[in-house]
Design an enzyme around this catalytic site. Structure first.
Site, short mmCIF file in Angstrom:
data_model
loop_
_atom_site.label_atom_id
_atom_site.label_comp_id
_atom_site.label_asym_id
_atom_site.label_seq_id
_atom_site.Cartn_x
_atom_site.Cartn_y
_atom_site.Cartn_z
N PHE A 1 57.78 25.07 18.82
CA PHE A 1 58.23 24.53 20.06
C PHE A 1 59.23 23.41 19.91
O PHE A 1 60.22 23.08 20.77
CB PHE A 1 57.09 24.15 21.08
CG PHE A 1 56.47 22.75 20.66
CD1 PHE A 1 56.87 21.71 21.27
CD2 PHE A 1 55.49 22.67 19.83
CE1 PHE A 1 56.63 20.64 20.88
CE2 PHE A 1 54.75 21.51 19.59
CZ PHE A 1 55.31 20.28 20.05
N LYS B 1 60.11 35.66 16.53
CA LYS B 1 58.97 35.29 17.48
C LYS B 1 59.10 33.80 17.56
O LYS B 1 58.73 33.00 16.92
CB LYS B 1 57.58 35.55 16.83
CG LYS B 1 56.73 35.96 17.97
CD LYS B 1 55.39 34.84 18.21
CE LYS B 1 55.41 33.62 17.88
NZ LYS B 1 54.93 32.76 18.91
N GLU C 1 56.00 30.18 22.37
CA GLU C 1 55.99 30.69 23.80
C GLU C 1 55.96 29.61 24.68
O GLU C 1 55.99 29.71 26.19
CB GLU C 1 54.52 31.37 23.85
CG GLU C 1 53.36 30.70 23.62
CD GLU C 1 52.90 30.68 22.36
OE1 GLU C 1 51.70 30.35 21.96
OE2 GLU C 1 54.01 30.90 21.43
N SER D 1 52.87 24.13 12.03
CA SER D 1 51.85 23.30 11.58
C SER D 1 51.33 23.72 10.26
O SER D 1 51.56 24.79 9.84
CB SER D 1 50.56 23.27 12.45
OG SER D 1 50.03 24.49 12.32
N CYS E 1 59.20 17.12 13.19
CA CYS E 1 58.50 16.88 11.57
C CYS E 1 59.37 15.90 10.70
O CYS E 1 58.68 15.65 9.68
CB CYS E 1 58.50 18.34 11.07
SG CYS E 1 60.09 19.11 10.55
N GLU F 1 48.59 14.24 11.24
CA GLU F 1 50.06 14.14 12.03
C GLU F 1 49.72 14.08 13.25
O GLU F 1 48.78 15.02 13.97
CB GLU F 1 50.75 15.39 11.75
CG GLU F 1 52.01 15.58 12.23
CD GLU F 1 52.89 16.62 12.05
OE1 GLU F 1 54.04 16.72 12.01
OE2 GLU F 1 52.25 17.89 12.26
#
Length: 499
Positions: free
Chosen positions: A150, A174, A177, A227, A282, A384
């Site tokens: 995202f 993909k 969402e 992740s 990140c 994190e």
């Protein structure tokens, strides 16, 4: 009724039939602004089948013609920069300027991929043996998949698009969402640029869609950013199914501040790197490691003073330094980590919990948080947080400071701030981290190098984009050829040699 976001299959919007949806929020208001369809296994299979047909057409084009499609695509995205940034910002929450940066960094990979006619050139050896020539060629894998997070809904999909499409593959993407609209619009622009139908398919979904891609026989490779736990799952599943994979995970990047560093510049760099995009990067810089008590005291005092001046606002506020986080669940997770840090004994100097923006009280906002005296045994340091939280871990000397990122479970990025060239050079050579910045707080490599971390930040041997990206999305074929003169030689019963 909120709008519906559909899949993009075979060159057009495709209405799914799963009956399952995900909510897409406006993080600035906390309200649902759209519903995104979630694909079934069968719908993913149908998209893959369409991709196979499109890939055959696309791969038959010579690389120069494919590069021209990329050139036109870049111009189309640039022409829609403002509207794309607004759309991205409305679903992610990052401010408009940051959203434009998301798009621009993605376009830089497209620019690099325009050189694919040169990048695909193989090698040639004349007269490797008597009358024998050897040459190699790079060919596409076929249909590949990209699974994007995202936090960069434009840049990371364009990493996949630039590398996979330029090399002649078809890509089934993909996207997250949580903010799916920009990837769909990017796919529409690819069609306007001249990409054949089916070469780029967008399927929205959750774990069902991901697993459908991971287990589909016709998906030859998977590139993932997200992740670490999911990256490890992607890597293991792809390996079990004989697929190539790039699986990039989480991070806990450290910024080491030497006593000779320019403190004014360091504070400015940390303000942007720790709190920019609400820390949802990140390659953010969530851990500061000042060396020596004097350095630490000066840094902490300055950061506390300056961080309090940061403006947190709605995503389209031109004066805001950063906007809301992406969801209520993520906001709650970040606030839980702040509470955990307090429980573990760190000194909370700035508390971003409970931040409320007048008129947007339901938005997913968190103020800047600052911890001092964080230690390595704290789980809030080990994991994190992915939010606007800066943790200060004090070190006595460079050796102690450098050990922190080297020994941490994550190894994505690290930075050192110093005027000492020898210290910086030795640090860069020895630190156990994949990407290093020297007086650069967010050392994301330019498009003609490559992006990739170490340890639990990357479950892969091949980095994203750059020449590594070309290698990942192609396979080498080597041809050894001889054109006989007509004379029949002796039959050989041993392995051919060049003697």
């Amino acid at each position: 009724m909120s709008r519906e976001i559909h899949h993009f299959v075979n060159g057009k919007s495709h209405t799914g039939n799963s009956g399952r949806y995900g909510d897409v929020f406006n993080p600035s208001t906390g309200e649902i602004q759209a519903r995104v369809q979630l694909a079934t296994t069968d719908e993913v299979a149908s998209a893959v089948e369409g991709a196979k047909k499109g890939q055959a057409v696309w791969a038959a084009m010579n690389p120069q013609r494919r590069a021209r499609v990329l050139m036109k695509y870049k111009m189309l995205v640039e022409a829609e920069m403002d509207s794309l940034a607004e759309l991205l910002s409305s679903e992610h929450g990052k401010v408009i300027a940051d959203a434009k940066g998301d798009l621009i960094r993605g376009l830089e990979v497209i620019e690099f991929a325009m050189g694919v006619p040169h990048l695909l050139k193989g090698e040639y050896t004349e007269s490797a043996g008597t009358g024998i020539d050897v040459y190699s060629m790079r060919q596409p894998l076929g249909v590949v998949a990209g699974i994007s997070p995202f936090n960069f809904p434009a840049m990371i999909p364009m990493w996949f698009m630039g590398m996979a499409l330029s090399t002649g593959n078809a890509l089934v993407l993909k996207p997250s969402e949580k903010d799916p609209s920009v990837p769909v619009r990017l796919a529409e622009l690819w069609m306007e640029a001249g990409l054949p139908e089916g070469v780029l398919q967008i399927v929205h979904g959750d774990k069902e869609a991901v697993d459908a891609l991971l287990h589909h026989d016709d998906i030859k490779a998977v590139s993932f950013v997200g992740s670490s736990n999911i990256a490890q799952y992607i890597a293991a599943t792809c390996a079990a199914n004989g697929k190539r994979f790039q699986a990039m995970g989480g991070a806990k990047n450290h910024g080491i501040i030497m006593p000779d560093a320019d403190m004014d510049q360091v504070v400015k760099d940390f303000l942007g790197a720790a709190y920019g995009s609400a820390g949802e990067r990140c390659m953010a810089l969530p851990v500061a490691v000042p060396v020596g008590k004097d350095t630490a005291d000066k840094f902490v005092a300055r950061m506390k003073e300056e961080a309090q001046k940061l403006s947190v606002g709605v995503s389209n506020d031109p004066d805001a330094h950063y906007g809301p986080v992406v969801s209520a669940a993520h906001k709650a997770s970040i606030e839980n980590w702040i509470g955990k840090g307090v429980e573990e004994g760190a000194d909370l100097l700035l508390d971003g919990r409970g931040f409320s923006l007048q008129g947007h009280e339901k938005g997913f906002f968190i103020g800047p948080s600052l911890f001092d005296n964080v230690t390595t045994e704290m789980t809030s340091y080990q994991e994190e947080i992915f939010g606007p939280v800066l943790q200060v871990v004090r070190a006595n000397d460079l050796e102690e400071a450098a050990a922190l990122p080297s020994q941490h479970q994550y190894g994505n990025g690290v930075a050192i701030f110093t005027r000492n060239g020898l210290a910086a050079r030795e640090f860069a050579a020895k630190v156990n981290v994949g990407m290093v910045g020297i007086n650069v707080p967010i050392p994301v490599p330019v498009a003609y190098h490559s992006f990739g971390g170490w340890k639990r930040s990357a479950f892969t041997d091949t980095n994203q984009y750059g020449t590594d990206g070309i290698r990942f999305f192609t396979k080498i074929k080597t041809v050894t050829q001889r054109w006989p003169s007509g004379e029949i030689g002796d039959q050989a019963f041993v392995i051919p040699t060049m003697q």
